[in-house]
Write an enzyme that holds these catalytic residues in place. Structure first.
Site, PDB file in Angstrom:
ATOM      1  N   ASN A 206       0.852  -1.176   0.000  1.00 32.01           N
ATOM      2  CA  ASN A 206       0.000   0.000   0.000  1.00 32.01           C
ATOM      3  C   ASN A 206       0.898   1.239   0.000  1.00 32.01           C
ATOM      4  O   ASN A 206       2.135   1.122   0.024  1.00 32.01           O
ATOM      5  CB  ASN A 206      -0.982  -0.016   1.182  1.00 32.01           C
ATOM      6  CG  ASN A 206      -0.294  -0.038   2.543  1.00 32.01           C
ATOM      7  OD1 ASN A 206       0.795   0.512   2.715  1.00 32.01           O
ATOM      8  ND2 ASN A 206      -0.921  -0.671   3.517  1.00 32.01           N
ATOM      9  N   GLU A 209       3.349   1.535   2.938  1.00 32.18           N
ATOM     10  CA  GLU A 209       4.450   0.565   2.839  1.00 32.18           C
ATOM     11  C   GLU A 209       5.443   0.962   1.757  1.00 32.18           C
ATOM     12  O   GLU A 209       6.653   0.795   1.926  1.00 32.18           O
ATOM     13  CB  GLU A 209       3.872  -0.824   2.572  1.00 32.18           C
ATOM     14  CG  GLU A 209       3.115  -1.395   3.763  1.00 32.18           C
ATOM     15  CD  GLU A 209       2.096  -2.452   3.409  1.00 32.18           C
ATOM     16  OE1 GLU A 209       1.514  -3.052   4.329  1.00 32.18           O
ATOM     17  OE2 GLU A 209       1.862  -2.690   2.201  1.00 32.18           O
ATOM     18  N   ASP A 277      -6.120  -7.812   2.023  1.00 33.22           N
ATOM     19  CA  ASP A 277      -6.187  -9.265   1.857  1.00 33.22           C
ATOM     20  C   ASP A 277      -7.072  -9.628   0.665  1.00 33.22           C
ATOM     21  O   ASP A 277      -6.757 -10.537  -0.111  1.00 33.22           O
ATOM     22  CB  ASP A 277      -6.778  -9.925   3.112  1.00 33.22           C
ATOM     23  CG  ASP A 277      -5.954  -9.687   4.358  1.00 33.22           C
ATOM     24  OD1 ASP A 277      -4.769  -9.329   4.237  1.00 33.22           O
ATOM     25  OD2 ASP A 277      -6.504  -9.866   5.464  1.00 33.22           O
TER      26      ASP A 277
END
Length: 332
Positions: A206, A209, A277
């Site tokens: 993301n 990150e 996820d």
């Protein structure tokens, strides 16, 4: 779309997905708040019910299963009550536990979410983030090798939550075997091993990150800088594709023949927990099924938005996503 929505979802159902990463037990305490504590300026939750769900990499397995594919998960749980609860929940979900190894040296990770009036008030984490021991890593590698021998694996997902199950040694050995067997590798990274995932097929951080991994300032108001950062990361890791989730700004996908940001759809956002996820699950299945990156990114974008409308970490609803895909592509 090159093919109809039904054909795409049928192709998802033919995939067998090996998921390697940190599993955890998601605990929910649901209640209502109607007063402030006289002891401190904090709300008092009157508990109505408690619930346990498989979380972390296990939520990826649930998403893969919900989309009709077969998940096989390899991870460590503690030899404790939470670990036994986790195994029981997996059994109830009809998901194989043959890749799960119990450890006497680390606890099962538990994330407890306190929810009042459909809003998360607090999260309590019980965990160890120490790297798995050499012996635990060896046992994991042996189990992964066994699954690769016995199962026709379509794609491997590294689902890294920085809880210590995934180590650089494990990444290197599994990626090398995947290259030998021509199995695509999809990575959902965290900070600790961010630059260890070399030669993967799809790398999906993301924005936070990406910012932390490259130690550079990035924000959604400067899409050009994000695209350049994704390109630098792609080159550094020798990755075929880099996908960056941008929250309300959508998803960036970059590869040899594609460089675009797909905008997010308007949603009634309730809880973003677990959206990553879902996105990585859809992307991995699309990659394994041979869909073009633009196509599986668009479907992953829809799926990630849908789960944000639900409270807590929940897998995607296959029929709801199928309806959205039909509508988005104006299919009959």
């Amino acid at each position: 779309m090159n093919t109809g929505a039904e054909k795409i979802f049928e192709s998802f159902g033919r995939q067998r997905v090996l998921i390697i990463g940190d599993v955890m037990l998601d605990s929910y305490v649901w209640g209502k708040v109607d007063r402030i504590s006289p002891e401190a300026p904090v709300p008092v939750l009157s508990v109505l019910r408690r619930e346990f769900r498989p979380g972390g990499a296990a939520n990826v397995a649930l998403n893969v299963r919900a989309l009709g594919a077969t998940p096989l998960i390899c991870s460590l749980t503690g030899n404790d009550e939470a670990g036994r609860t986790f195994l029981s929940l997996f059994g109830e979900a009809g998901i194989s536990t043959e890749g799960l190894i119990q450890s006497d040296n680390r606890p099962t990770t538990i994330k407890t979410r306190i929810i009042g009036h459909q809003q998360q008030l607090m999260r309590i984490d019980e965990e160890s983030t120490a790297n798995s021991s050499p012996e635990e890593t060896r046992r994991l590698l042996d189990r992964i090798e066994q699954l690769l021998r016995e199962q026709a694996i379509s794609v491997i997902i590294f689902e890294d939550y920085d809880k210590g199950v995934i180590t650089p040694e494990l990444i290197g050995q599994v990626t090398a075997r995947a290259l030998e067997k021509k199995i695509p590798v999809v990575v959902d990274p965290k900070k600790r091993n961010f630059l260890a995932y070399r030669n993967c097929t799809l790398f999906k951080p993301n924005l936070k990150e990406l910012r932390e991994g490259l130690k550079t300032e990035l924000h959604t108001g400067d899409p050009g800088a994000i695209i350049r950062a994704a390109g630098a990361l792609q080159e550094k890791l020798d990755a075929e594709l880099v996908m960056v989730t941008l929250s309300e700004a959508g998803i960036l996908i970059r590869g040899k023949d594609i460089e675009t940001i797909i905008p997010a759809h308007r949603r009634n956002i309730t809880d973003v927990s677990g959206a990553g996820d879902t996105v990585v699950s859809v992307a991995a299945l699309g990659l394994a099924a041979g869909l073009p990156p633009s196509e599986f990114t668009a479907i992953a974008n829809l799926a990630g938005g849908l789960v944000c409308e639900k409270v807590g970490v929940v897998p995607i609803d296959r029929e709801q996503l199928l309806a959205e895909v039909r509508n988005f592509y104006k299919e009959d």
